[in-house]
Write an enzyme that holds these catalytic residues in place. Structure first.
Site, PDB file in Angstrom:
ATOM      1  N   GLN A 157      51.535  42.804  54.097  1.00 44.88           N
ATOM      2  CA  GLN A 157      50.284  42.454  53.662  1.00 44.88           C
ATOM      3  C   GLN A 157      49.592  41.469  54.270  1.00 44.88           C
ATOM      4  O   GLN A 157      48.089  40.921  54.342  1.00 44.88           O
ATOM      5  CB  GLN A 157      50.986  41.217  52.706  1.00 44.88           C
ATOM      6  CG  GLN A 157      52.120  42.271  51.511  1.00 44.88           C
ATOM      7  CD  GLN A 157      51.150  42.787  50.617  1.00 44.88           C
ATOM      8  OE1 GLN A 157      49.660  42.742  50.499  1.00 44.88           O
ATOM      9  NE2 GLN A 157      51.360  43.749  49.902  1.00 44.88           N
TER      10      GLN A 157
ATOM     11  N   HIS B  16      45.615  42.189  55.729  1.00 49.31           N
ATOM     12  CA  HIS B  16      44.702  42.168  55.298  1.00 49.31           C
ATOM     13  C   HIS B  16      43.814  40.767  55.882  1.00 49.31           C
ATOM     14  O   HIS B  16      42.857  40.305  55.756  1.00 49.31           O
ATOM     15  CB  HIS B  16      45.043  41.201  54.010  1.00 49.31           C
ATOM     16  CG  HIS B  16      45.717  42.672  52.247  1.00 49.31           C
ATOM     17  ND1 HIS B  16      44.762  43.585  52.406  1.00 49.31           N
ATOM     18  CD2 HIS B  16      46.758  42.200  51.941  1.00 49.31           C
ATOM     19  CE1 HIS B  16      45.143  44.318  51.655  1.00 49.31           C
ATOM     20  NE2 HIS B  16      46.287  44.405  51.720  1.00 49.31           N
TER      21      HIS B  16
ATOM     22  N   GLU C 228      53.208  35.964  46.256  1.00 57.34           N
ATOM     23  CA  GLU C 228      52.331  36.591  45.516  1.00 57.34           C
ATOM     24  C   GLU C 228      53.203  38.159  45.238  1.00 57.34           C
ATOM     25  O   GLU C 228      53.557  38.572  43.984  1.00 57.34           O
ATOM     26  CB  GLU C 228      51.081  37.575  46.264  1.00 57.34           C
ATOM     27  CG  GLU C 228      50.529  38.477  45.940  1.00 57.34           C
ATOM     28  CD  GLU C 228      49.199  38.914  46.864  1.00 57.34           C
ATOM     29  OE1 GLU C 228      48.645  39.043  45.872  1.00 57.34           O
ATOM     30  OE2 GLU C 228      49.567  38.363  47.765  1.00 57.34           O
ATOM     31  N   HIS C 229      54.442  38.996  46.653  1.00 57.45           N
ATOM     32  CA  HIS C 229      54.959  39.626  46.011  1.00 57.45           C
ATOM     33  C   HIS C 229      56.584  38.870  47.144  1.00 57.45           C
ATOM     34  O   HIS C 229      56.651  38.424  47.377  1.00 57.45           O
ATOM     35  CB  HIS C 229      54.766  40.840  47.502  1.00 57.45           C
ATOM     36  CG  HIS C 229      52.755  41.535  46.942  1.00 57.45           C
ATOM     37  ND1 HIS C 229      52.019  40.824  47.404  1.00 57.45           N
ATOM     38  CD2 HIS C 229      52.840  42.042  46.258  1.00 57.45           C
ATOM     39  CE1 HIS C 229      51.231  41.534  47.154  1.00 57.45           C
ATOM     40  NE2 HIS C 229      51.376  42.292  46.919  1.00 57.45           N
TER      41      HIS C 229
ATOM     42  N   ASP D 181      50.982  47.840  45.313  1.00 58.08           N
ATOM     43  CA  ASP D 181      49.415  48.132  46.060  1.00 58.08           C
ATOM     44  C   ASP D 181      48.613  49.503  45.108  1.00 58.08           C
ATOM     45  O   ASP D 181      47.450  49.118  45.022  1.00 58.08           O
ATOM     46  CB  ASP D 181      49.468  47.544  47.336  1.00 58.08           C
ATOM     47  CG  ASP D 181      49.501  46.245  47.099  1.00 58.08           C
ATOM     48  OD1 ASP D 181      49.835  45.511  46.589  1.00 58.08           O
ATOM     49  OD2 ASP D 181      50.007  46.045  48.870  1.00 58.08           O
TER      50      ASP D 181
ATOM     51  N   HIS E 276      40.110  14.854   6.777  1.00 52.58           N
ATOM     52  CA  HIS E 276      41.704  16.089   6.859  1.00 52.58           C
ATOM     53  C   HIS E 276      42.379  15.895   5.605  1.00 52.58           C
ATOM     54  O   HIS E 276      42.292  16.758   4.540  1.00 52.58           O
ATOM     55  CB  HIS E 276      42.143  15.891   7.792  1.00 52.58           C
ATOM     56  CG  HIS E 276      41.846  16.281   9.355  1.00 52.58           C
ATOM     57  ND1 HIS E 276      40.555  15.755   9.172  1.00 52.58           N
ATOM     58  CD2 HIS E 276      41.824  17.283  10.030  1.00 52.58           C
ATOM     59  CE1 HIS E 276      40.243  16.571  10.949  1.00 52.58           C
ATOM     60  NE2 HIS E 276      41.275  17.104  10.731  1.00 52.58           N
TER      61      HIS E 276
END
Length: 839
Positions: free
Chosen positions: A262, A265, A330-331, A364, A425
């Site tokens: 990862q 990236h 995230e992972h 992915d 109401h």
């Protein structure tokens, strides 16, 4: 333990029981990036396309002339793909689609105590997908964002992806993925400016309802900033993160490659190893350094690890999960002994990968769930991107009178409203109680069902959003809006029909097979078919509409698709949807011609059960060449599909696809009585096909579907073939005359081989633009100017008692009108009225 501090920073948490405040992570809250993003958003909101071009030049080093990627470039990218790469993208697309279809469950109705609740979901109209592209091409992200949106039913899916600095173009593999997904709207825009364009809209990019997709911290901040204006799916999908929990049971190389995968990236992400064994921390860290040095993306990996790379030592697997839950990555990968037993301890993670053979890379690309996941700790409250991010749920509540019985829930409403001091109401209940007691409103009983408020049954979800197919009905002297014959049948026809009806056996069902009519149609059409025809090649029904519906019932339906070439006859799509068939589209080119390469590629891609080809095409009037139809037929047969050539206007064209009918070929031709045979009132249509198609249609047509009167009239009409052919020749002559007259007016027209002409009146500015072009074809500028002007011209014609078809609201036909050829006198009145309106 100094050897640990190589590519990973050491964080020793052994002996610690409270990890709060001890876990470092990259920050995206610096004032600088937030202020930069706010400035970008403001500039795009106020200056639109100009700001987009300036920011793209400044940040990406790319000068853009067109923000939108052309359909031709996308199709070229798809056709240039290596076979193995295309196969991989198709596998990913199909697995993603299958997974997200499983999430589309119909809401359940429920109720009780006199209150009935049902719900239904509708997709947003327009979704924007951000796909990163600055450091690498990410076709997988395009599929992971666009496919869930399309599965949810979003009609317009937009993709923004930055162009490559070296080439100035979007990566071909990303464009190919867009074509495979069915996305047609792609813009070469990246960064926070792309988020601004999708949120606010510009001259070129219409605003969307939901934005999804990962990106760098500037993209993520931009999504946070516009979240009050549009939906932002999957929370904070920012720089990528992974936490790998590992022990000695997994090779150090496995854990190390998963720590850095990862990090590829780029910066601002997070890459952690958590272990309770020093030897594992040391061996994995060493492998991280070795693999990073060997990687072609070592600069990106090193940048991530420098700020967000850690080797974390804890006391136990349970402590590792406590740390991971605070990070909320995230992972999350569990590469350790008894990994499955640790799953119940997971509270916060975007996606979890369990066991030594489960790297995050599978998720992915091809696992199926979207890889767009929450980052920066937002997994504490957010989830992966799903179809729900593109759907709105609507609740419908209906209340029975029984709710107002003593002890019913209406009393609880009144009590709660009084407690909150909301008098209106409470009064909404009291007023109904009083009316019920006095009988003023009337007691709702089974005997007075007309006033009973009932929950209605839900229409089929695939039908719920479909509009009916209609055309305007206006009382005028000259009606040229429906493509029918301008003249009634020959004088002898009515008398002959009356005589035929005198001998009709009214107490008997009609001939179910309509044998005599089918025999006669076969005789009339045989000269165009090599080897001739018999009744077994003919199917007759109530208009060509019933023929088309029968084809969709027999060869379409759930889990099947049809393909159309747009713009074309809208009823093809409508009937397919009514029959529960998915509809795929291919756009014609700017002059509405069929792009054969694109058409063939779409057939191979979508593998439609039915491909509809209207020739001459409605509403453009253009006919497809014999070579084009043959090529389309070959492609259709290669995917085991059926080609339906709709020749409702075939008698007005220079050639007919009937000549391609053979017993072993998968082609059918549909025709109608409405045009050539002056019998629109009969609603009679027919199909010419191989016998095996006719046998299948016989299964779906209702018994005695074609009444005896229609059969008799249809048979008689064919006795006037010579006279009808003369009428066709006369209308072709009128078509030439009207087209020549239109050429002298400020209009754009398209060549027609049908009994109608499509044209676009040009306003003053548009007419001037057209006069400046060498070819006289419309430019994008005056096409846009024509939209409202077409409506004004249509109304001007109606005011002069002439009605034509207003196509202005149809896709890609802004400002267009369609005139059916009438009698010479009607055509002259139309031309005079049009000239009057335009001058």
């Amino acid at each position: 333990m100094t050897t640990l501090i190589l590519m990973l920073n050491l964080l020793d948490l052994r002996g610690v029981t409270d990890f709060t405040g001890r876990l470092p992570r990259p920050s995206v809250d610096e004032e600088g990036p937030v202020e930069v993003v706010r400035g970008i958003l403001s500039e795009v909101q106020s200056r639109g396309d100009q700001a987009l071009r300036e920011f793209t030049s400044r940040f990406d080093g790319v000068e853009l002339s067109d923000l939108r990627v052309s359909a031709e470039e996308m199709q070229s990218a798809l056709l240039s793909l290596a076979p193995e790469l295309r196969k991989a993208l198709e596998l990913a697309r199909d697995r993603i689609a299958d997974h997200h279809r499983s999430q589309l469950q119909e809401p359940v109705d429920h109720g009780g105590d006199g209150v009935h609740i049902r719900s239904y979901r509708t997709p947003v109209e327009r979704a924007g997908c951000y796909v990163p592209g600055g450091r690498a091409a990410y076709p997988s992200t395009l599929l992971m964002t666009a496919v869930p949106a399309l599965v949810a039913g979003v009609q317009e899916v937009v993709v923004c992806v930055p162009a490559d600095k070296a080439t100035g173009r979007v990566a071909a593999v990303t464009l190919a993925a867009a074509a495979l997904a069915g996305v047609t709207e792609v813009y070469a825009i990246g960064g926070a400016q792309a988020i601004a364009a999708m949120a606010y809209g510009t001259e070129s990019i219409a605003a969307v309802d939901v934005i999804c997709g990962p990106g760098n911290k500037y993209v993520a901040i931009a999504k946070q900033q516009v979240a009050t204006r549009v939906g932002v799916a999957a929370a904070f999908a920012g720089p990528s993160e992974v936490v790998v929990i590992a022990d000695e049971t997994v090779p150090a190389t496995f854990a190390a490659i998963d720590v850095i995968l990862q990090a590829e990236h780029g910066p601002d992400g997070l890459a952690w190893l958590i272990t309770w064994e020093e030897s594992v921390a040391e061996s994995v860290t060493s492998e991280v350094e070795r693999l990073t040095e060997a990687s072609p993306r070592r600069a990106e990996i090193a940048a991530t690890l420098a700020e967000g790379g850690y080797a974390v030592l804890v006391d136990s697997p349970e402590a590792a999960l406590q740390v991971s839950n605070l990070v909320a990555p995230e992972h999350l990968e569990l590469l350790c002994r008894d990994a499955e037993a640790l799953v119940p301890l997971i509270k916060n993670a975007g996606a979890v990968f369990v066991g030594p053979w489960s790297p995050a890379s599978v998720g992915d690309y091809v696992a199926g769930p979207s890889h767009v996941l929450p980052t920066f700790g937002t997994a504490r409250f957010a989830s992966a991107l799903t179809v729900d991010d593109f759907l709105k749920q609507h609740h419908i509540i209906s209340v029975d009178e029984s709710a107002y019985d003593p002890g019913g829930i209406a009393g609880a409403v009144e009590a709660l409203a009084d407690a909150e001091g909301l008098t209106a109401h409470a009064d909404s209940i009291r007023l109904r109680d009083a009316a019920r007691a006095s009988g003023e409103f009337g007691s709702i009983t089974p005997e007075s069902k007309k006033t009973k408020l009932m929950a209605r049954p839900n229409v089929r979800s695939s039908l719920d959003l479909i509009a009916g197919y209609h055309s305007a009905q206006v009382d005028v002297e000259v009606r040229l809006n429906t493509n029918e014959s301008p003249e009634p049948p020959p004088s002898g026809f009515v008398d002959a029909l009356k005589e035929s009806l005198d001998s009709l056996q009214w107490n008997r069902y009609p001939d179910r097979e309509a044998r005599a009519l089918r025999d006669r149609i076969a005789q009339v059409e045989s000269p165009l078919v090599s080897g001739g025809l018999s009744a077994e090649n003919i199917c007759v029904a109530n208009g060509s509409n019933e023929i088309l519906q029968s084809l969709c019932l027999a060869y379409g339906g759930p889990n099947r698709s049809v393909l159309t070439f747009e713009p074309t006859y809208a009823l093809h799509q409508h009937i397919a949807q009514v029959c529960g068939t998915d509809v795929k589209h291919v756009e014609r080119d700017s002059e509405f011609q069929l792009d054969l390469d694109q058409a063939l590629a779409a057939i191979v891609e979508h593998r439609p059960s039915i491909t509809f080809l209207c020739s001459p095409n409605n509403p453009t009037g253009m006919v497809e060449s014999s070579s084009t139809v043959r090529a389309v037929l070959d492609a259709v047969e290669s995917v085991d599909g059926l080609l339906v050539v709709d020749e409702a206007y075939g008698q007005f064209a220079a050639w007919s696809a009937l000549g391609l009918i053979e017993e072993e070929r998968s082609i059918v031709v549909t025709r109608t009585y409405s045009k050539t045979w002056s019998a629109a009132a009969l609603r009679l249509g027919y199909l010419v096909a191989p016998t095996w198609v006719i046998e299948q249609l016989d299964k779906v047509l209702l018994p005695y579907h074609l009444d005896a009167v229609t059969q008799a009239a249809g048979l008689l009409a064919l006795e006037y073939q010579s006279e009808m052919e003369q009428r066709v020749a006369g209308l072709v002559g009128e078509r030439t005359r009207v087209s020549a007259a239109l050429a002298d007016l400020p209009v754009q027209q398209w060549p027609s081989e049908a009994n109608f002409i499509l044209f676009r009146p040009l306003g003053p500015a548009a007419a001037a633009a057209s006069a400046d072009t060498a070819t006289g074809t419309a430019t994008d500028t005056h096409t846009a100017l024509a939209g409202n002007f077409g409506d004004l011209v249509w109304q001007g014609l109606v005011d002069r008692s002439v009605l034509v078809r207003n196509c202005s609201s149809w896709p890609r036909l802004s400002g267009c009108l369609r005139v059916t050829l009438g009698t010479a006198a009607e055509n002259t009145k139309f031309l005079d009225a049009l000239g009057d309106v335009l001058t």
